[in-house]
Structure formats: C-alpha cells, structure tokens
Design a protein around this motif. Sequence first.
Motif, PDB file in Angstrom:
ATOM      1  N   MET A   8      54.212  32.432 115.631  1.00 57.49           N
ATOM      2  CA  MET A   8      54.499  32.001 114.407  1.00 57.49           C
ATOM      3  C   MET A   8      55.092  30.402 114.588  1.00 57.49           C
ATOM      4  SD  MET A   8      53.374  33.854 112.269  1.00 57.49           S
ATOM      5  CE  MET A   8      52.253  35.136 112.905  1.00 57.49           C
ATOM      6  N   ALA A   9      55.748  30.353 115.895  1.00 59.15           N
ATOM      7  CA  ALA A   9      56.448  29.042 115.928  1.00 59.15           C
ATOM      8  C   ALA A   9      55.348  28.073 116.687  1.00 59.15           C
ATOM      9  CB  ALA A   9      57.420  29.122 116.943  1.00 59.15           C
ATOM     10  N   ILE A  10      54.107  27.599 115.817  1.00 59.09           N
ATOM     11  CA  ILE A  10      53.243  26.883 116.376  1.00 59.09           C
ATOM     12  C   ILE A  10      53.582  25.541 117.272  1.00 59.09           C
ATOM     13  CG2 ILE A  10      50.975  25.640 115.900  1.00 59.09           C
ATOM     14  CD1 ILE A  10      50.802  27.874 113.401  1.00 59.09           C
ATOM     15  N   ALA A  11      53.106  25.322 118.431  1.00 66.33           N
ATOM     16  CA  ALA A  11      53.676  23.967 119.161  1.00 66.33           C
ATOM     17  C   ALA A  11      52.347  23.141 118.911  1.00 66.33           C
ATOM     18  CB  ALA A  11      53.634  24.588 120.682  1.00 66.33           C
ATOM     19  N   ASP A  12      51.235  23.583 118.679  1.00 70.37           N
ATOM     20  CA  ASP A  12      50.211  22.409 118.413  1.00 70.37           C
ATOM     21  C   ASP A  12      49.052  22.985 117.430  1.00 70.37           C
ATOM     22  OD1 ASP A  12      48.181  20.740 118.586  1.00 70.37           O
ATOM     23  OD2 ASP A  12      48.187  20.596 120.758  1.00 70.37           O
ATOM     24  N   HIS A  13      48.938  22.711 116.381  1.00 72.46           N
ATOM     25  CA  HIS A  13      48.027  23.140 115.587  1.00 72.46           C
ATOM     26  C   HIS A  13      46.572  22.735 115.925  1.00 72.46           C
ATOM     27  CE1 HIS A  13      48.797  19.670 113.401  1.00 72.46           C
ATOM     28  NE2 HIS A  13      47.642  19.507 113.041  1.00 72.46           N
ATOM     29  N   THR A  14      46.457  22.117 116.678  1.00 66.89           N
ATOM     30  CA  THR A  14      45.061  21.485 116.938  1.00 66.89           C
ATOM     31  C   THR A  14      44.485  22.292 118.282  1.00 66.89           C
ATOM     32  OG1 THR A  14      45.853  19.735 118.478  1.00 66.89           O
ATOM     33  CG2 THR A  14      45.546  19.186 116.023  1.00 66.89           C
TER      34      THR A  14
END
Length: 81
Positions: A47-53
């Motif tokens: 849930m704690a996205i580090a890099d949405h790409t």
Amino acid sequence: MPAMYIHGYIILCLTGIIDVLNYIKDVVGSRVIFINSFFDSNDDDHMAIADHTKIKNVFGTMDDFDLLRNITMEKKGILEE
C-alpha cells in the motif's frame, strides 16, 4: 511463478491472471476483475507505493501488465478495476 500462497490467500502474478481469464469469464461468469496494488513497495501489503511506474518483481513486468490489459480489454471483454 504463477501463484503464491500467503496467509491462506492465493496471490497470482500478472501472467497467472492471464492464465485464468477464460475461467474467470466462462466458468465464474465475471466480466470484472479487481487487482490490488502490484507496484514497487517498501512494505509487505504493497500500500505504501515506492514507485508507481515500476511493478514489483514478484508480480511481473510492465510488459506483462500491458499484455494483461490488451487481452482483457480487447479480446476477453473483461474490465479491470
């Protein structure tokens, strides 16, 4: 790795989802699939996205996602939510 079993849940990678699309549509009768976050994350629940790409390696690649999206939208008539 098409499937993992974590805390009693079956977790599919993106190619694992592709493998069961006919089952989802024809046997279950669903035309919608919901995919939880699969982006690179610093925690276990993603849930704690580090890099949405960037897709977390255990779930696949961006090419896998593009393939899933193209198959579900164009060929199978299944929507992703």
